[in-house]
Design a protein around this motif. Structure first.
Motif, PDB file in Angstrom:
ATOM      1  N   PRO A 202       2.907   5.747   9.175  1.00  0.00           N
ATOM      2  CA  PRO A 202       3.481   5.121   7.977  1.00  0.00           C
ATOM      3  C   PRO A 202       4.781   5.812   7.566  1.00  0.00           C
ATOM      4  CG  PRO A 202       1.188   5.772   7.609  1.00  0.00           C
ATOM      5  CD  PRO A 202       1.602   6.356   8.913  1.00  0.00           C
ATOM      6  N   GLY A 203       5.742   5.023   7.116  1.00  0.00           N
ATOM      7  CA  GLY A 203       6.989   5.564   6.592  1.00  0.00           C
ATOM      8  C   GLY A 203       6.814   5.840   5.109  1.00  0.00           C
TER       9      GLY A 203
ATOM     10  N   PHE B 161       0.807  -1.228   0.000  1.00  0.00           N
ATOM     11  CA  PHE B 161       0.000   0.000   0.000  1.00  0.00           C
ATOM     12  C   PHE B 161       0.841   1.279   0.000  1.00  0.00           C
ATOM     13  CE2 PHE B 161       0.046  -1.597   4.334  1.00  0.00           C
ATOM     14  CZ  PHE B 161       0.327  -0.502   5.113  1.00  0.00           C
ATOM     15  N   GLY B 162       2.076   1.161  -0.497  1.00  0.00           N
ATOM     16  CA  GLY B 162       2.851   2.348  -0.816  1.00  0.00           C
ATOM     17  C   GLY B 162       3.664   3.001   0.277  1.00  0.00           C
TER      18      GLY B 162
END
Length: 162
Positions: free
Chosen positions: A104-105, A61-62
């Protein structure tokens, strides 16, 4: 490091230990971390910082895959050992590592950890007697300054042959 330890990384005296030398050691001894693009960026007694690019490390998911984030934080304990403690008598070992994923990174990540001077002195003073545990807290941040993860590692330096 001592010749009798078959997996030891040959590291010069602390006066010669550089980020480049440590990165070469990572490539030789933990090739998967090197393949992720993890590179040490800062190194001095009691402090280490490493980085990893987003390229090649994304998930479905990016964002950066959680295992890459974990690895980035975990390698700090070994690097800190080389920068801080006597590598001719002891080697580093991680006994446990807890990670809290906070955001999220989404880009290049940087992880850093430090030990206080009193903690460094405690470990150094206890080292002649054998195994010495220490706790290392690391923070992983995104290039925009977002705190992505925090780890709490249970590390130990061990004398060769133990």
């Amino acid at each position: 490091l001592a010749d009798h330890h078959e997996h030891a990384v040959t590291v010069p005296d602390m006066t010669e230990l550089t980020v480049e030398v440590l990165n070469a050691g990572l490539e030789a001894r933990i090739p998967r971390a090197h393949q992720m693009g993890i590179r040490f960026a800062e190194l001095r007694p009691g402090y280490v910082r490493a980085e990893v690019p987003v390229e090649g490390n994304g998930n479905h998911f990016g964002v950066i895959y959680a295992g890459v984030t974990f690895t980035l934080a975990e390698v700090l304990g070994g690097a800190l050992h080389y920068a801080t403690f006597d590598v001719s008598t002891h080697y580093p070992l991680v006994r446990g590592l807890n990670i809290e994923f906070l955001a999220p990174g989404r880009g290049r990540l940087s992880a850093s950890a430090m030990l206080s001077e009193p903690e460094i002195e405690r470990v150094r003073a206890a080292a002649p007697a054998g195994k010495v545990p220490f706790e290392l807290v690391a923070e992983v941040v995104g290039e925009d300054g977002t705190l992505v993860a925090r780890t709490r590692g249970d590390y130990q330096i061990r004398p060769y042959g133990s």
